[in-house]
Design an enzyme around this catalytic site. Structure first.
Site, PDB file in Angstrom:
ATOM      1  CD  GLU A  91      -2.742  -0.191  -0.472  1.00  0.00           C
ATOM      2  OE1 GLU A  91      -2.716   0.961  -0.954  1.00  0.00           O
ATOM      3  OE2 GLU A  91      -3.073  -1.187  -1.121  1.00  0.00           O
TER       4      GLU A  91
HETATM    5  C1  LIG Z   1       2.463  -9.792   0.462  1.00  0.00           C
HETATM    6  C2  LIG Z   1       2.231  -8.691  -0.511  1.00  0.00           C
HETATM    7  C3  LIG Z   1       0.939  -8.350  -0.869  1.00  0.00           C
HETATM    8  C4  LIG Z   1       0.710  -7.326  -1.803  1.00  0.00           C
HETATM    9  N1  LIG Z   1      -0.566  -7.068  -2.224  1.00  0.00           N
HETATM   10  C5  LIG Z   1      -0.756  -6.270  -3.320  1.00  0.00           C
HETATM   11  C6  LIG Z   1      -2.037  -6.158  -3.937  1.00  0.00           C
HETATM   12  O1  LIG Z   1      -3.028  -6.713  -3.462  1.00  0.00           O
HETATM   13  N2  LIG Z   1      -2.145  -5.419  -5.064  1.00  0.00           N
HETATM   14  C7  LIG Z   1      -1.075  -4.781  -5.625  1.00  0.00           C
HETATM   15  O2  LIG Z   1      -1.235  -4.146  -6.651  1.00  0.00           O
HETATM   16  N3  LIG Z   1       0.151  -4.848  -5.050  1.00  0.00           N
HETATM   17  C8  LIG Z   1       0.335  -5.575  -3.922  1.00  0.00           C
HETATM   18  N4  LIG Z   1       1.586  -5.683  -3.357  1.00  0.00           N
HETATM   19  C9  LIG Z   1       2.680  -4.916  -3.917  1.00  0.00           C
HETATM   20  C10 LIG Z   1       3.145  -3.799  -3.014  1.00  0.00           C
HETATM   21  O3  LIG Z   1       2.166  -2.797  -2.930  1.00  0.00           O
HETATM   22  C11 LIG Z   1       4.505  -3.311  -3.533  1.00  0.00           C
HETATM   23  O4  LIG Z   1       5.445  -4.312  -3.193  1.00  0.00           O
HETATM   24  C12 LIG Z   1       4.906  -1.979  -2.973  1.00  0.00           C
HETATM   25  O5  LIG Z   1       4.049  -0.982  -3.441  1.00  0.00           O
HETATM   26  C13 LIG Z   1       6.331  -1.584  -3.344  1.00  0.00           C
HETATM   27  O6  LIG Z   1       6.640  -1.844  -4.691  1.00  0.00           O
HETATM   28  P1  LIG Z   1       7.932  -2.717  -5.056  1.00  0.00           P
HETATM   29  O7  LIG Z   1       7.867  -3.950  -4.237  1.00  0.00           O
HETATM   30  O8  LIG Z   1       8.025  -2.872  -6.507  1.00  0.00           O
HETATM   31  O9  LIG Z   1       9.138  -1.851  -4.515  1.00  0.00           O
HETATM   32  P2  LIG Z   1       9.864  -0.635  -5.290  1.00  0.00           P
HETATM   33  O10 LIG Z   1       8.866   0.264  -5.889  1.00  0.00           O
HETATM   34  O11 LIG Z   1      10.899  -1.206  -6.187  1.00  0.00           O
HETATM   35  O12 LIG Z   1      10.546   0.119  -4.073  1.00  0.00           O
HETATM   36  C14 LIG Z   1      11.723  -0.381  -3.422  1.00  0.00           C
HETATM   37  C15 LIG Z   1      12.113   0.609  -2.312  1.00  0.00           C
HETATM   38  O13 LIG Z   1      12.425   1.876  -2.909  1.00  0.00           O
HETATM   39  C16 LIG Z   1      11.657   2.908  -2.324  1.00  0.00           C
HETATM   40  N5  LIG Z   1      11.295   3.876  -3.380  1.00  0.00           N
HETATM   41  C17 LIG Z   1      10.753   3.611  -4.580  1.00  0.00           C
HETATM   42  N6  LIG Z   1      10.554   4.761  -5.261  1.00  0.00           N
HETATM   43  C18 LIG Z   1      10.978   5.746  -4.475  1.00  0.00           C
HETATM   44  C19 LIG Z   1      11.016   7.170  -4.604  1.00  0.00           C
HETATM   45  N7  LIG Z   1      10.553   7.779  -5.699  1.00  0.00           N
HETATM   46  N8  LIG Z   1      11.522   7.890  -3.580  1.00  0.00           N
HETATM   47  C20 LIG Z   1      11.967   7.288  -2.462  1.00  0.00           C
HETATM   48  N9  LIG Z   1      11.944   5.955  -2.280  1.00  0.00           N
HETATM   49  C21 LIG Z   1      11.467   5.192  -3.275  1.00  0.00           C
HETATM   50  C22 LIG Z   1      10.422   2.234  -1.733  1.00  0.00           C
HETATM   51  O14 LIG Z   1       9.927   2.967  -0.633  1.00  0.00           O
HETATM   52  C23 LIG Z   1      10.992   0.881  -1.323  1.00  0.00           C
HETATM   53  O15 LIG Z   1      11.519   0.954  -0.028  1.00  0.00           O
HETATM   54  C24 LIG Z   1       1.823  -6.646  -2.372  1.00  0.00           C
HETATM   55  C25 LIG Z   1       3.127  -6.970  -1.969  1.00  0.00           C
HETATM   56  C26 LIG Z   1       3.338  -7.987  -1.079  1.00  0.00           C
HETATM   57  C27 LIG Z   1       4.764  -8.340  -0.729  1.00  0.00           C
END
Ligand SMILES: Cc1cc2nc3c(=O)[nH]c(=O)nc-3n(C[C@H](O)[C@H](O)[C@H](O)COP(=O)(O)OP(=O)(O)OC[C@H]3O[C@@H](n4cnc5c(N)ncnc54)[C@H](O)[C@@H]3O)c2cc1C
Length: 598
Positions: free
Chosen positions: A441
């Site tokens: 989220e």
């Molecule tokens: C168990 C689980 C359930 C989930 N359920 C859903 C769901 O129901 N529907 C859905 O759509 N998604 C879902 N997700 C996905 C989840 O919302 C994402 O994992 C999350 O939004 C982060 O995206 P990412 O994992 O690609 O990390 P990334 O976007 O690659 O981010 C990696 C790190 O970099 C930081 N970061 C990224 N961009 C920036 C920036 N511009 N400035 C500063 N910091 C930054 C982030 O804060 C994070 O710490 C789920 C994930 C998990 C693990």
């Protein structure tokens, strides 16, 4: 095996003595939520959570979800029966408008019930939780026809909902999204793409799953301005409300993960699946934000809920576990050792958690009531002020409650020593389950940026100015009251630090944006501490008033409130000074090393 007791009395104290729910009586749904009705709902929700869901928490963790060869997913033993009871109890739709089969009660009631469900079984609670988020999005953005087709079924829980944003290369940065939507002659779209990490994406609890999917209509602009939102049902709905043929969406696999094993986290393959546009083309992110904001508050609640259940078990253990003798003299001479609750450091652990939980619950309820004002009040000014409050508090609740909620599960685990690390007592599950709430989220780093980068300056700083004024007026009003001094004096100091931090950003972040990014996490936590301290001041006042008026059998509870509040002011709130200091150091050192030097 851990136990859980829903904090019904604490909720009633907040609703009746702190926030005076009766003052909202002129808004739709509130007149139906009389104290008797509220008490009955809380009692039933508590019973369902304690007796049905809590015993399944460990089963869900050990068994997990299984994907079968045909792409279907089997949930852990007992989940199906519990879900049937959830549907029978009407728990999904208690706040949904009556025209769609709900009970029309305040959304605040859903928030309260959700705390109980999540504390007892977070993985299970996500199935109805996501459905509630999808319902909110449909209520705001769907056509009347779409509402008629989907809402009644989702309100009962017969059909569940999901949110499909994330793709392998596209997490935080939704502008990178590739899923494609091709318009069809009949007005529908063919959706193709792969979504990952989709919570509750496929399961055996309900007869249909309604996916809300972000995709890009062919030829739409690049970036976030070309994203649209689609309704993609697993089975096509028939006119009579039954389910028809299978749509082209399948669960490709499920993730093996750290916690919430009872919730299926799915890779969803959309292979020319039929979907229907919801809301305007290319404005899908706006529509999805309705669901995301709802979900962010619910995820904040997950932080509190896991912290609460972990606390309860740690407190019981600390009263029973015998180790060592009290440094101030033996407390249990009839026993071979004193219970560990006599040790100041164990009390520090317990009170750190408890002083957070009680204030966090107040913050969530206060904000939930504002949410009801935003959507139900006829007073335009009150609606606007409530909307401002929601915008400001959503990232704070999501970020602070989940960061602190997770650390609290670790503190609670510490109370158990080695017995917290092994599986038997269930404490390590709370740690593992709570961890995800900091990530999904919008990871908490993004919540902090949302607060500092978007919410502070919005509408000329109207929301933050109103918050400052409200807290500062409260401090002034009670500063001459001796009994309130232990609460309002530290609150006043912390507020001044928050104002200084806000001013520092205004002076230093415009010309150098990295200063905002470097201080945003500290600012979010500084803000959270002030908001929680404000809740404590109000709870202390209500507790003092109650004690003056005889307290009606809750004398000990009210006295404990006052002590817990003082602990927060003396031992938790001073962290604001460190946050301010870190913010004021700016970004220079943080940004000095070249990427290769890491
Ligand atoms: C168990 C689980 C359930 C989930 N359920 C859903 C769901 O129901 N529907 C859905 O759509 N998604 C879902 N997700 C996905 C989840 O919302 C994402 O994992 C999350 O939004 C982060 O995206 P990412 O994992 O690609 O990390 P990334 O976007 O690659 O981010 C990696 C790190 O970099 C930081 N970061 C990224 N961009 C920036 C920036 N511009 N400035 C500063 N910091 C930054 C982030 O804060 C994070 O710490 C789920 C994930 C998990 C693990």
């Amino acid at each position: 095996m851990p136990t859980y007791k829903a904090p019904v009395e604490d909720v009633q104290f907040l609703l009746n003595d702190v926030f005076h729910m009766e003052r909202y009586g002129n808004m739709p749904g509130f007149s139906d939520a009389s104290p008797d009705v509220v008490a009955a709902i809380l009692e039933e929700a508590a019973k369902f959570s304690e007796e049905v869901l809590a015993p399944l928490n460990r089963v869900g963790d050990i068994e997990g979800c299984k994907r079968n060869a045909d792409g279907s997913v089997t949930t852990p033993k007992g989940f199906k029966e519990a879900y049937r009871q959830l549907v029978e109890g009407g728990w999904v739709g208690i706040s949904v408008p009556t025209e769609f089969g709900g009970q029309g009660l305040p959304a605040t009631m859903t928030m309260i019930v959700n705390e109980f469900l999540i504390s007892s079984n977070m993985a299970f609670a996500m199935y109805p939780g996501l459905t509630q988020g999808a319902i909110a999005a449909l209520l705001h953005h769907a056509t009347p026809e779409q509402k008629k087709t989907y809402l009644p079924k989702m309100t009962t829980g017969a059909w569940t909902g999901t949110m499909n944003l994330t793709e392998p290369h596209c997490g935080t940065d939704l502008g990178l999204l590739r899923s494609k939507a091709v318009p069809q002659a009949d007005g529908s779209y063919k959706i193709t793409g792969t979504k990952i990490f989709i919570s509750s994406g496929e399961h055996d609890l309900a007869e249909n799953v309604i996916h809300l999917v972000l995709a890009r209509i062919e030829g739409a602009p690049e970036g976030v301005k070309g994203i649209s939102l689609f309704i993609v049902p697993k089975f096509f709905p028939n006119a009579d409300g039954s389910v028809g043929a299978r749509n082209g969406v399948m669960c490709g696999s499920i993730e093996h993960k750290m916690g919430i094993h009872g919730n299926s986290t799915c890779v969803m393959n959309f292979d020319g699946a039929t979907g229907w546009l919801m809301g305007e083309a290319n404005k899908g992110l706006n529509a999805m934000f309705t669901m995301m904001n709802e979900a962010r508050l619910a995820v904040g609640m997950q932080g509190l809920a896991q912290s609460e259940v972990a606390y309860q078990n740690a407190a019981i253990y600390a009263r029973e576990r015998l180790q060592g003798r009290s440094i101030s003299g033996v407390k249990a001479p009839d026993k071979p050792a004193d219970p560990i609750i006599v040790h100041p450091d164990i009390r520090r652990l317990l009170l750190s958690i408890r002083s957070f939980n009680e204030a966090a619950r107040a913050l969530v309820l206060w904000t939930a009531l504002k949410g009801d004002v935003q959507h139900r009040s006829e007073d335009q000014k009150a609606r606007q002020a409530a909307e401002d409050h929601m915008g400001l508090m959503t990232p704070v609740i999501k970020g602070v409650l989940t960061d602190t909620g997770f650390s609290n599960t670790v503190l609670a685990q510490q109370v158990f020593g080695g017995h917290g690390y092994i599986g038997e007592h269930g404490m390590e599950q709370f740690v593992r389950d709570a961890r995800i709430a900091m990530i999904y989220e919008g990871a908490n780093g993004i919540q902090a940026l949302d607060l500092v980068g978007r919410k502070l300056g919005r509408d000329g700083g109207r929301a933050i100015t109103a918050f400052f004024k409200e807290v500062s007026d409260y401090v002034k009003e009670h500063s001459s009251d001796e009994t309130m001094k232990p609460y309002v004096a530290p609150l006043g100091e912390a507020l001044a630090q928050l104002q200084q931090a806000t001013m520092w950003f205004m002076q230093n972040a415009m010309k150098k944006p990295d200063n905002a990014g470097a201080g945003s996490n500290d600012y979010m936590h500084l803000f959270g501490l002030v908001a929680l301290a404000y809740m404590w001041a109000q709870m202390a006042k209500a507790a003092q008033d109650k004690l003056k008026n005889g307290a009606n059998g809750s004398t000990e509870r009210m006295k404990a409130k006052l002590v817990t509040g003082r602990f927060f002011m003396e031992r938790v709130l001073p962290e604001t000074a460190a946050h301010l200091k870190r913010i004021q150091t700016g970004a220079d050192t943080l940004m000095e090393l070249a990427a290769e030097a890491f």
